[in-house]
Design a protein around this motif. Sequence first.
Motif, PDB file in Angstrom:
ATOM      1  N   VAL A 144       0.830  -1.287  -0.189  1.00 20.69           N
ATOM      2  CA  VAL A 144      -0.102   0.049   0.046  1.00 20.69           C
ATOM      3  C   VAL A 144       0.871   1.311   0.036  1.00 20.69           C
ATOM      4  O   VAL A 144       2.075   1.241   0.559  1.00 20.69           O
ATOM      5  N   TYR A 145       0.494   2.209  -0.601  1.00 23.42           N
ATOM      6  CA  TYR A 145       1.143   3.507  -0.547  1.00 23.42           C
ATOM      7  C   TYR A 145       0.288   4.643  -0.244  1.00 23.42           C
ATOM      8  O   TYR A 145      -0.724   4.839  -0.601  1.00 23.42           O
ATOM      9  N   LEU A 146       0.690   5.345   0.752  1.00 23.88           N
ATOM     10  CA  LEU A 146       0.060   6.351   1.407  1.00 23.88           C
ATOM     11  C   LEU A 146       0.719   7.774   1.024  1.00 23.88           C
ATOM     12  O   LEU A 146       1.905   7.830   1.034  1.00 23.88           O
ATOM     13  N   PRO A 147      -0.046   8.792   0.968  1.00 31.96           N
ATOM     14  CA  PRO A 147       0.650  10.030   0.600  1.00 31.96           C
ATOM     15  C   PRO A 147       1.216  10.225   1.864  1.00 31.96           C
ATOM     16  O   PRO A 147       0.922  10.383   2.967  1.00 31.96           O
ATOM     17  N   GLU A 148       2.697  10.918   1.596  1.00 33.84           N
ATOM     18  CA  GLU A 148       3.512  11.411   2.653  1.00 33.84           C
ATOM     19  C   GLU A 148       2.770  12.453   3.501  1.00 33.84           C
ATOM     20  O   GLU A 148       3.133  12.486   4.813  1.00 33.84           O
ATOM     21  N   SER A 149       2.141  13.496   2.907  1.00 33.83           N
ATOM     22  CA  SER A 149       1.403  14.510   3.625  1.00 33.83           C
ATOM     23  C   SER A 149       0.185  14.067   4.150  1.00 33.83           C
ATOM     24  O   SER A 149      -0.286  14.730   4.998  1.00 33.83           O
ATOM     25  N   GLY A 150      -0.387  12.830   3.942  1.00 35.11           N
ATOM     26  CA  GLY A 150      -1.530  12.238   4.535  1.00 35.11           C
ATOM     27  C   GLY A 150      -2.789  13.322   4.163  1.00 35.11           C
ATOM     28  O   GLY A 150      -3.585  13.739   4.925  1.00 35.11           O
ATOM     29  N   VAL A 151      -2.938  13.656   2.828  1.00 33.83           N
ATOM     30  CA  VAL A 151      -3.689  14.675   2.438  1.00 33.83           C
ATOM     31  C   VAL A 151      -5.246  13.992   2.407  1.00 33.83           C
ATOM     32  O   VAL A 151      -5.594  13.197   1.668  1.00 33.83           O
ATOM     33  N   LEU A 152      -6.049  14.448   3.587  1.00 34.39           N
ATOM     34  CA  LEU A 152      -7.312  14.158   3.741  1.00 34.39           C
ATOM     35  C   LEU A 152      -8.223  14.891   2.763  1.00 34.39           C
ATOM     36  O   LEU A 152      -8.245  15.910   2.869  1.00 34.39           O
ATOM     37  N   PHE A 153      -9.066  14.298   1.963  1.00 33.71           N
ATOM     38  CA  PHE A 153     -10.004  14.727   0.870  1.00 33.71           C
ATOM     39  C   PHE A 153     -11.400  15.314   1.652  1.00 33.71           C
ATOM     40  O   PHE A 153     -12.016  16.414   1.693  1.00 33.71           O
ATOM     41  N   SER A 154     -11.808  14.192   2.256  1.00 36.49           N
ATOM     42  CA  SER A 154     -13.428  14.551   3.055  1.00 36.49           C
ATOM     43  C   SER A 154     -13.516  13.662   4.028  1.00 36.49           C
ATOM     44  O   SER A 154     -12.684  12.308   4.204  1.00 36.49           O
ATOM     45  N   ARG A 155     -14.417  13.840   5.041  1.00 34.94           N
ATOM     46  CA  ARG A 155     -14.672  13.274   6.108  1.00 34.94           C
ATOM     47  C   ARG A 155     -15.881  13.332   6.719  1.00 34.94           C
ATOM     48  O   ARG A 155     -16.437  14.441   6.525  1.00 34.94           O
ATOM     49  N   GLY A 156     -16.963  12.242   6.882  1.00 26.70           N
ATOM     50  CA  GLY A 156     -17.967  12.443   7.489  1.00 26.70           C
ATOM     51  C   GLY A 156     -18.706  11.181   8.061  1.00 26.70           C
ATOM     52  O   GLY A 156     -17.892  10.084   7.950  1.00 26.70           O
ATOM     53  N   MET A 157     -19.913  11.188   8.459  1.00 21.81           N
ATOM     54  CA  MET A 157     -20.497  10.215   9.127  1.00 21.81           C
ATOM     55  C   MET A 157     -21.502   9.437   8.066  1.00 21.81           C
ATOM     56  O   MET A 157     -22.206   9.871   7.340  1.00 21.81           O
ATOM     57  N   TYR A 158     -21.637   8.145   8.461  1.00 23.82           N
ATOM     58  CA  TYR A 158     -22.638   7.247   7.867  1.00 23.82           C
ATOM     59  C   TYR A 158     -23.560   6.632   8.760  1.00 23.82           C
ATOM     60  O   TYR A 158     -22.956   6.354  10.134  1.00 23.82           O
ATOM     61  N   GLU A 159     -24.730   6.525   8.493  1.00 23.89           N
ATOM     62  CA  GLU A 159     -25.918   5.754   9.295  1.00 23.89           C
ATOM     63  C   GLU A 159     -26.470   4.687   8.303  1.00 23.89           C
ATOM     64  O   GLU A 159     -27.112   5.299   7.452  1.00 23.89           O
ATOM     65  N   ASN A 160     -26.533   3.610   8.700  1.00 19.33           N
ATOM     66  CA  ASN A 160     -27.368   2.730   7.905  1.00 19.33           C
ATOM     67  C   ASN A 160     -26.839   2.728   6.501  1.00 19.33           C
ATOM     68  O   ASN A 160     -27.581   2.941   5.495  1.00 19.33           O
ATOM     69  N   ASP A 161     -25.573   2.964   6.211  1.00 16.95           N
ATOM     70  CA  ASP A 161     -25.108   2.976   4.733  1.00 16.95           C
ATOM     71  C   ASP A 161     -25.441   4.126   3.882  1.00 16.95           C
ATOM     72  O   ASP A 161     -25.314   4.144   2.791  1.00 16.95           O
ATOM     73  N   LYS A 162     -25.689   5.384   4.651  1.00 14.28           N
ATOM     74  CA  LYS A 162     -26.057   6.578   3.898  1.00 14.28           C
ATOM     75  C   LYS A 162     -25.272   7.743   4.650  1.00 14.28           C
ATOM     76  O   LYS A 162     -25.223   7.708   5.873  1.00 14.28           O
ATOM     77  N   LYS A 163     -25.082   8.604   3.909  1.00 14.16           N
ATOM     78  CA  LYS A 163     -24.135   9.799   4.402  1.00 14.16           C
ATOM     79  C   LYS A 163     -24.947  10.538   5.263  1.00 14.16           C
ATOM     80  O   LYS A 163     -26.331  10.525   4.745  1.00 14.16           O
ATOM     81  N   VAL A 164     -24.602  11.204   6.306  1.00 13.86           N
ATOM     82  CA  VAL A 164     -25.695  11.896   7.290  1.00 13.86           C
ATOM     83  C   VAL A 164     -24.860  12.975   7.917  1.00 13.86           C
ATOM     84  O   VAL A 164     -23.556  12.803   7.975  1.00 13.86           O
ATOM     85  N   GLY A 165     -25.506  13.940   8.371  1.00 14.59           N
ATOM     86  CA  GLY A 165     -24.711  15.164   8.953  1.00 14.59           C
ATOM     87  C   GLY A 165     -24.007  15.885   8.140  1.00 14.59           C
ATOM     88  O   GLY A 165     -24.016  15.802   6.843  1.00 14.59           O
ATOM     89  N   ILE A 166     -22.907  16.713   8.856  1.00 18.13           N
ATOM     90  CA  ILE A 166     -22.162  17.685   8.160  1.00 18.13           C
ATOM     91  C   ILE A 166     -20.999  16.683   7.733  1.00 18.13           C
ATOM     92  O   ILE A 166     -20.147  16.214   8.366  1.00 18.13           O
ATOM     93  N   TRP A 167     -20.726  16.924   6.232  1.00 17.24           N
ATOM     94  CA  TRP A 167     -19.415  16.166   5.697  1.00 17.24           C
ATOM     95  C   TRP A 167     -18.374  17.585   5.259  1.00 17.24           C
ATOM     96  O   TRP A 167     -18.663  18.359   5.061  1.00 17.24           O
ATOM     97  N   GLU A 168     -17.188  17.320   5.876  1.00 23.13           N
ATOM     98  CA  GLU A 168     -15.831  18.058   5.523  1.00 23.13           C
ATOM     99  C   GLU A 168     -15.311  17.783   4.137  1.00 23.13           C
ATOM    100  O   GLU A 168     -15.188  16.735   4.050  1.00 23.13           O
ATOM    101  N   PHE A 169     -15.099  18.773   3.575  1.00 24.79           N
ATOM    102  CA  PHE A 169     -14.286  18.631   2.106  1.00 24.79           C
ATOM    103  C   PHE A 169     -13.145  19.548   2.159  1.00 24.79           C
ATOM    104  O   PHE A 169     -13.376  20.839   2.248  1.00 24.79           O
ATOM    105  N   LEU A 170     -12.147  18.907   2.165  1.00 22.73           N
ATOM    106  CA  LEU A 170     -10.709  19.607   2.300  1.00 22.73           C
ATOM    107  C   LEU A 170     -10.152  19.672   1.043  1.00 22.73           C
ATOM    108  O   LEU A 170      -9.616  18.525   0.528  1.00 22.73           O
ATOM    109  N   TYR A 171      -9.682  20.768   0.475  1.00 23.13           N
ATOM    110  CA  TYR A 171      -9.103  20.653  -0.922  1.00 23.13           C
ATOM    111  C   TYR A 171      -7.640  21.096  -0.617  1.00 23.13           C
ATOM    112  O   TYR A 171      -7.342  22.100  -0.121  1.00 23.13           O
ATOM    113  N   PRO A 172      -6.665  20.396  -1.209  1.00 21.25           N
ATOM    114  CA  PRO A 172      -5.092  20.874  -1.141  1.00 21.25           C
ATOM    115  C   PRO A 172      -4.854  22.099  -1.734  1.00 21.25           C
ATOM    116  O   PRO A 172      -5.614  22.451  -2.459  1.00 21.25           O
TER     117      PRO A 172
END
Length: 94
Positions: free
Chosen positions: A66-94
């Motif tokens: 497996v190759y991971l970005p050295e900088s650990g660039v996270l693109f988005s983060r959020g929660m799932y409930e019953n296999d569906k996106k819920v709540g606020i999702w963060e989108f982080l653009y480099p």
Amino acid sequence: MLERGHYRNGAKDGVWEHFYSVRPYNVLEEKGTMINGFREGLWEEFYHIEPTSDSYIEMRTDELTVYLPESGVLFSRGMYENDKKVGIWEFLYP
């Protein structure tokens, strides 16, 4: 797409990682928790530049490299409930 995780009673359960292949690299695309085969809780998606041996950290397991970005660039983060996106999702653009 390649996947790594565990099954319980025939269903995906626990932490799962999804990778895509850009030969010769397997690059982490997303990571999160599955419960009874459904996405649940926090999931993270990663942004990637074109992989090169200089831009990625190599991690080896018994069956997968497996190759991971050295900088650990996270693109988005959020929660799932019953296999569906819920709540606020963060989108982080480099």
